[in-house]
Motif scaffolding. Structure first.
Motif, mmCIF file in Angstrom:
data_model
loop_
_atom_site.group_PDB
_atom_site.id
_atom_site.type_symbol
_atom_site.label_atom_id
_atom_site.label_comp_id
_atom_site.label_asym_id
_atom_site.label_seq_id
_atom_site.Cartn_x
_atom_site.Cartn_y
_atom_site.Cartn_z
ATOM 1 N N MET A 1 -33.468 82.014 -3.108
ATOM 2 C CA MET A 1 -33.753 82.684 -1.847
ATOM 3 C C MET A 1 -34.781 81.875 -1.044
ATOM 4 S SD MET A 1 -32.265 85.440 -0.860
ATOM 5 C CE MET A 1 -31.084 86.617 -1.488
ATOM 6 N N PRO A 2 -34.612 81.758 0.247
ATOM 7 C CA PRO A 2 -35.599 81.039 1.055
ATOM 8 C C PRO A 2 -36.904 81.819 1.147
ATOM 9 C CG PRO A 2 -34.003 82.119 2.471
ATOM 10 C CD PRO A 2 -33.516 82.316 1.067
ATOM 11 N N ASP A 3 -38.006 81.088 1.263
ATOM 12 C CA ASP A 3 -39.303 81.743 1.399
ATOM 13 C C ASP A 3 -39.519 82.168 2.850
ATOM 14 O OD1 ASP A 3 -40.116 81.460 -1.249
ATOM 15 O OD2 ASP A 3 -40.781 79.403 -0.896
ATOM 16 N N PRO A 4 -39.938 83.415 3.069
ATOM 17 C CA PRO A 4 -40.277 83.834 4.438
ATOM 18 C C PRO A 4 -41.627 83.241 4.822
ATOM 19 C CG PRO A 4 -40.684 85.629 2.897
ATOM 20 C CD PRO A 4 -40.112 84.508 2.088
ATOM 21 N N LEU A 5 -41.679 82.509 5.911
ATOM 22 C CA LEU A 5 -42.883 81.755 6.264
ATOM 23 C C LEU A 5 -43.398 82.070 7.666
ATOM 24 C CD1 LEU A 5 -41.764 78.357 4.717
ATOM 25 C CD2 LEU A 5 -43.537 79.873 3.839
ATOM 26 N N LEU A 6 -42.855 83.113 8.296
ATOM 27 C CA LEU A 6 -43.360 83.541 9.600
ATOM 28 C C LEU A 6 -44.107 84.860 9.423
ATOM 29 C CD1 LEU A 6 -43.436 83.163 12.732
ATOM 30 C CD2 LEU A 6 -41.418 84.642 12.818
ATOM 31 N N PRO A 7 -45.445 84.870 9.571
ATOM 32 C CA PRO A 7 -46.198 86.119 9.386
ATOM 33 C C PRO A 7 -46.162 86.989 10.639
ATOM 34 C CG PRO A 7 -47.707 84.308 9.833
ATOM 35 C CD PRO A 7 -46.327 83.710 9.829
ATOM 36 N N ARG B 1 -46.672 79.847 13.540
ATOM 37 C CA ARG B 1 -45.290 79.870 14.032
ATOM 38 C C ARG B 1 -44.541 78.592 13.647
ATOM 39 N NH1 ARG B 1 -43.816 83.394 17.828
ATOM 40 N NH2 ARG B 1 -42.438 81.880 18.810
ATOM 41 N N TYR B 2 -44.998 77.924 12.598
ATOM 42 C CA TYR B 2 -44.386 76.653 12.241
ATOM 43 C C TYR B 2 -42.931 76.819 11.798
ATOM 44 C CZ TYR B 2 -44.147 71.832 10.626
ATOM 45 O OH TYR B 2 -43.801 70.513 10.470
ATOM 46 N N ALA B 3 -42.581 77.975 11.233
ATOM 47 C CA ALA B 3 -41.188 78.215 10.834
ATOM 48 C C ALA B 3 -40.256 78.098 12.037
ATOM 49 C CB ALA B 3 -41.058 79.599 10.190
ATOM 50 N N ILE B 4 -40.733 78.525 13.198
ATOM 51 C CA ILE B 4 -39.925 78.449 14.417
ATOM 52 C C ILE B 4 -39.996 77.049 15.011
ATOM 53 C CG2 ILE B 4 -39.669 79.374 16.760
ATOM 54 C CD1 ILE B 4 -41.029 81.947 15.650
ATOM 55 N N ASP B 5 -41.199 76.495 15.052
ATOM 56 C CA ASP B 5 -41.384 75.188 15.705
ATOM 57 C C ASP B 5 -40.677 74.070 14.945
ATOM 58 O OD1 ASP B 5 -42.925 76.541 17.536
ATOM 59 O OD2 ASP B 5 -44.818 76.103 16.526
ATOM 60 N N LEU B 6 -40.705 74.113 13.614
ATOM 61 C CA LEU B 6 -40.034 73.064 12.838
ATOM 62 C C LEU B 6 -38.529 73.121 13.055
ATOM 63 C CD1 LEU B 6 -40.055 70.793 10.751
ATOM 64 C CD2 LEU B 6 -39.952 72.536 8.958
ATOM 65 N N ARG B 7 -37.998 74.309 13.177
ATOM 66 C CA ARG B 7 -36.558 74.447 13.430
ATOM 67 C C ARG B 7 -36.182 73.770 14.739
ATOM 68 N NH1 ARG B 7 -34.876 80.420 13.135
ATOM 69 N NH2 ARG B 7 -35.542 80.080 10.997
ATOM 70 N N SER B 8 -37.027 73.934 15.742
ATOM 71 C CA SER B 8 -36.772 73.297 17.032
ATOM 72 C C SER B 8 -36.900 71.780 16.937
ATOM 73 C CB SER B 8 -37.740 73.847 18.082
ATOM 74 O OG SER B 8 -37.590 73.184 19.308
ATOM 75 N N GLY C 1 -53.517 68.414 11.390
ATOM 76 C CA GLY C 1 -53.050 68.150 10.041
ATOM 77 C C GLY C 1 -53.363 66.736 9.592
ATOM 78 N N ARG C 2 -53.447 66.572 8.273
ATOM 79 C CA ARG C 2 -53.652 65.252 7.678
ATOM 80 C C ARG C 2 -52.444 64.933 6.799
ATOM 81 N NH1 ARG C 2 -58.650 67.821 7.090
ATOM 82 N NH2 ARG C 2 -58.089 68.449 4.966
ATOM 83 N N VAL C 3 -51.683 63.933 7.175
ATOM 84 C CA VAL C 3 -50.525 63.533 6.382
ATOM 85 C C VAL C 3 -51.021 62.811 5.140
ATOM 86 C CG1 VAL C 3 -48.434 62.129 6.319
ATOM 87 C CG2 VAL C 3 -49.020 63.405 8.397
ATOM 88 N N MET C 4 -50.624 63.308 3.971
ATOM 89 C CA MET C 4 -51.096 62.754 2.702
ATOM 90 C C MET C 4 -50.126 61.740 2.115
ATOM 91 S SD MET C 4 -53.771 64.538 2.864
ATOM 92 C CE MET C 4 -54.580 64.170 1.316
ATOM 93 N N GLY C 5 -48.907 61.694 2.649
ATOM 94 C CA GLY C 5 -47.932 60.742 2.131
ATOM 95 C C GLY C 5 -46.517 61.192 2.416
ATOM 96 N N GLU D 1 -53.196 76.948 12.263
ATOM 97 C CA GLU D 1 -52.375 76.110 13.127
ATOM 98 C C GLU D 1 -50.882 76.227 12.852
ATOM 99 O OE1 GLU D 1 -53.501 74.447 15.589
ATOM 100 O OE2 GLU D 1 -55.663 74.367 15.226
ATOM 101 N N ILE D 2 -50.489 76.930 11.796
ATOM 102 C CA ILE D 2 -49.058 76.935 11.448
ATOM 103 C C ILE D 2 -48.475 78.343 11.405
ATOM 104 C CG2 ILE D 2 -49.157 74.746 10.198
ATOM 105 C CD1 ILE D 2 -49.011 76.418 7.607
#
Length: 733
Positions: free
Chosen positions: A440-446, A691-698, A665-669, A688-689
């Motif tokens: 099952m996908p994790d719900p990530l939009l609070p 609404r990231y579930a929506i923004d990443l989809r876009s 954000g800091r990209v670690m690799g 900062e994230i």
């Protein structure tokens, strides 16, 4: 396929039943939103005689998308089962939503099915999300076929779309994705567009004409055969390459004529094994017609080429305590093992559980064991209870048609299972089992919510419990830090449907409020404070003085209290009172109303009165001392930082990394992943994230996925912290 011309219409008005697993086909329809899945289901139901006119059942309602929310949103938002019958075979058609927010319904459909029908619009092409689902099906060996729809659209080209599908889904073997029929177009209309009026079978070399509203077949004309020669040869070679008869290719290359019956048998075996994926065309029936273009051919493929439940491996089972059990066969006489793949509420019959029976036979009015485990983190409690099964039925639009039983391999709706939730296992009460859960996908939009009124508040808890019982892709959180009720969803549309169901089904109106993250406060430097609580107003007074020193500690240390009082300046019995007051004030915060953490508070000195000192007085003095120390020091706001793992196609890596940087954000690799994907690891403030579930989809055109996990709290930039303190002051915090 292409040779069978007889039809066996299902009987309208009664439930379609199955008496053996070999006479069942479970097929899930997959495709992007608007590809035509629901229209295709209705066309197949019409062709089988299950309905008398497209998409309508006896009460005039829609066969699929009959929910009021679906009407308002004008798209499918839930899994729908439509059972039909063709040639003595029961076909359970599972129509799934195409919108990404309802991928949980799609995964439930994949769990319940034994084969997948990918629906691709000739007008829109293949999207990235559909490719991801194809790869998931390939990973578990699920048989798949493709249906191209919307051939009536301007500039729709079947051959071009077939090549697109071959490139998208063929992988290393594009000849495993080939058409079985080619469309034939009629005379061009006033707009110059020539409608598709029939199909020509590549193996049978027969013409199937749908122009008159009924399917007729005939010999091809002399000018039609050359049109299919190249495609026919490619199809035959593709089938022979998948044949278990290793001599067939040698005979073919030697010029021998391969019997069409042999080719069809090998084709059906390859489809059932999941190694060959035929491409077909389909269109809904015109007004007054019974057969939509390609519906008969599709029904022949489903009944002849798709596997029976006997040919699919059942999920692994254990006891409820986790002890492994032998694999279960799809045997109606075996031990009962069924799974709830969907839970819904009906205003007349109450809770309805859509169940796939994997082993044994489920009968009405028997007592079964209900096991639910492994979803505690989403608000679903573990449970093992015995429940009495209510009536069994087959859904058909809004109707429920009574079933006498449900055998292994079949699907049915079960009424009145009050404790069973989506994902639960039904088994014999004398031999309880637990089925391995599906992904099952994790719900990530609070989504933070609050009751709209006092009556809503009284019903909110029960309504939310029923909501998450229906939908395992939703998580309910009662945040102890922010005191918010938070629904974690998959996206905006998922949120809208959830809140609408709360209102319309359970009579609970809620308001959404800004989601708060769990901020903390800490001392940035050492500081001292003196708490003086002295009052005299007749009778017993209050007297307590204490002096403390506060110093910062490493992250994760919490609150440490140290007693360094000498000479009894603070009597021993009141030292715990000072600590209690300090800890109470720390929980309330000292600057912006967030809990204070990671400090050592040292009690150095104080004064007491033989009569007026008390536990309450020293608690107050401890709190005052901590507040005074905070006023003399710099207080840092700590924000939660999460580790995110983002999986995106290589072409979107630059945009995603730039976006993460813009969110502090800091990209670690990064790591390369199979299939042209890149895994990006980063740390980013949780604030900062949201609404990231929506923004990443876009950003990723619907193909990006991410996970998140708490890393630590760290100081927030001073400008942001000052802004939050100002907001807290304005709100009276």
């Amino acid at each position: 396929m292409g040779e069978k011309t007889g039809t066996h219409p299902g009987a309208a008005g009664r439930a379609v039943t199955a008496d053996r697993p070999s006479s069942v086909r479970n097929v899930v329809l997959v495709g992007h939103s608007g590809s035509g899945k629901t229209t295709l289901v209705e066309a197949l139901a019409l062709a089988t005689g299950a309905v008398n006119r497209a998409g309508r059942v006896e009460d005039g309602g829609c066969l699929s998308d009959y929910d009021e929310i679906e009407h308002r949103q004008q798209r499918s938002v839930q899994l729908s089962l439509v059972p039909v019958e063709w040639g003595g075979i029961k076909i359970n058609l599972l129509d799934t939503p195409g919108y990404a927010d309802f991928v949980g319904e799609l995964r439930a459909g994949l769990r319940a099915a034994d084969a997948a029908l990918f629906v691709v619009s000739a007008a829109d092409g293949v999207d990235g999300a559909t490719r991801l689902v194809w790869d998931e099906c390939a990973a578990v060996g699920m048989p798949r076929a493709l249906v191209i729809t919307h051939l009536e659209a301007a500039r729709a080209d079947f051959e071009e779309m077939t090549e697109t599908c071959r490139a998208a889904f063929g992988g290393d073997d594009p000849d495993a994705v080939l058409p079985l029929y080619l469309p034939l177009r009629g005379a061009p209309g006033p707009d110059g567009h020539a409608p598709v009026t029939g199909l020509i079978g590549l193996l049978s070399q027969r013409v199937f004409d749908y122009a008159g509203g009924e399917r007729t077949d005939s010999e091809p004309t002399a000018d039609q055969l050359p049109l299919i020669e190249e495609a026919r040869n490619r199809l035959i070679e593709g089938i022979i390459a998948e044949s278990e008869d290793e001599t067939l290719m040698d005979r073919y290359l030697g010029g021998a004529e391969i019997d069409v019956k042999t080719l069809i048998e090998d084709l059906e075996k390859a489809v059932a094994r999941g190694t060959f994926h035929p491409v077909l065309a389909a269109a809904p029936a015109t007004d007054g017609a019974r057969h939509g273009l390609g519906t008969v051919e599709l029904l022949e493929l489903i009944t002849g080429g798709f596997p029976t439940p006997l040919e699919r491996e059942n999920p692994a089972v254990t006891t409820p305590q986790g002890a492994p059990r032998p694999p279960l066969a799809c045997d109606p006489e075996g031990p009962l093992a069924a799974e709830v793949v969907k839970t819904s509420s009906d205003p007349y019959v109450g809770r309805l559980s859509l169940v796939r029976v994997f082993s044994g036979t489920l009968r009405p009015d028997e007592t079964v064991h209900v096991s639910g485990h492994g979803l505690e983190d989403r608000g679903h409690e573990d449970h093992d209870v015995d429940e009495r099964v209510g009536a069994l039925s087959a859904p058909f639009g809004k109707q429920q048609r009574t079933l006498p039983q449900a055998i292994a391999g079949d699907l049915a709706c079960v009424a009145k299972l009050s404790r069973a939730e989506t994902g639960d296992t039904l088994s014999s009460k004398d031999d309880p089992l637990l089925m391995e859960p599906w992904l099952m996908p994790d719900p990530l939009l609070p989504v933070a919510i609050q009751a709209h009124s006092k009556p809503d508040e009284d019903k909110l808890s029960q309504g939310l419990a029923r909501l998450v019982a229906e939908d395992p892709t939703m998580r309910l959180e009662q945040n102890q830090d922010t005191h918010q009720v938070v629904l974690w969803c998959l996206g905006e549309a998922h949120k809208d449907v959830a809140l609408e169901r709360l209102r319309s089904r359970y009579g609970v109106q809620v308001d959404t409020v800004p989601h708060k993250v769990s901020l903390r406060e800490t001392f940035a430097e050492k500081a001292g404070g003196r708490g003086r609580h002295v009052k005299q107003s007749g009778g017993h007074g209050q007297y307590a003085i204490c002096e403390i020193e506060v110093e910062p500690l490493p992250g994760g240390s919490g609150i440490e209290f140290v007693d360094k009082v000498v000479g009894g300046a603070v009597p021993r019995q009141f030292i715990p009172s000072v600590e209690k007051g300090v800890r109470a004030q720390a929980a309330r915060g000292v600057a912006a109303g967030y809990p204070l953490v990671d400090v050592r508070v040292t009690l150095l000195d104080g004064k007491a009165h033989s009569v007026d000192s008390s536990d309450a007085a020293f608690q107050t003095a401890g709190a005052l001392a901590l507040r005074e120390a905070a006023a003399e020091s710099r207080i840092d706001l700590l924000e939660p930082v999460v580790e995110v793992r983002v999986l995106v196609a290589d072409e979107h890596v630059g945009a995603v990394m730039s976006d993460l940087s813009g969110r502090r954000g800091r990209v670690m690799g990064t790591e390369q992943s199979p299939g042209g994907l890149t895994l990006i690891k980063a740390e980013i403030p949780e604030i900062e994230i949201g609404r990231y579930a929506i923004d990443l989809r876009s950003l990723s055109h619907g193909t990006g996925r991410f996970s998140r996990s708490y890393a630590r709290h760290e100081p927030m930039p001073r400008q942001l912290a000052d802004r939050l303190r100002e907001q807290a002051a304005q709100n009276g915090g």
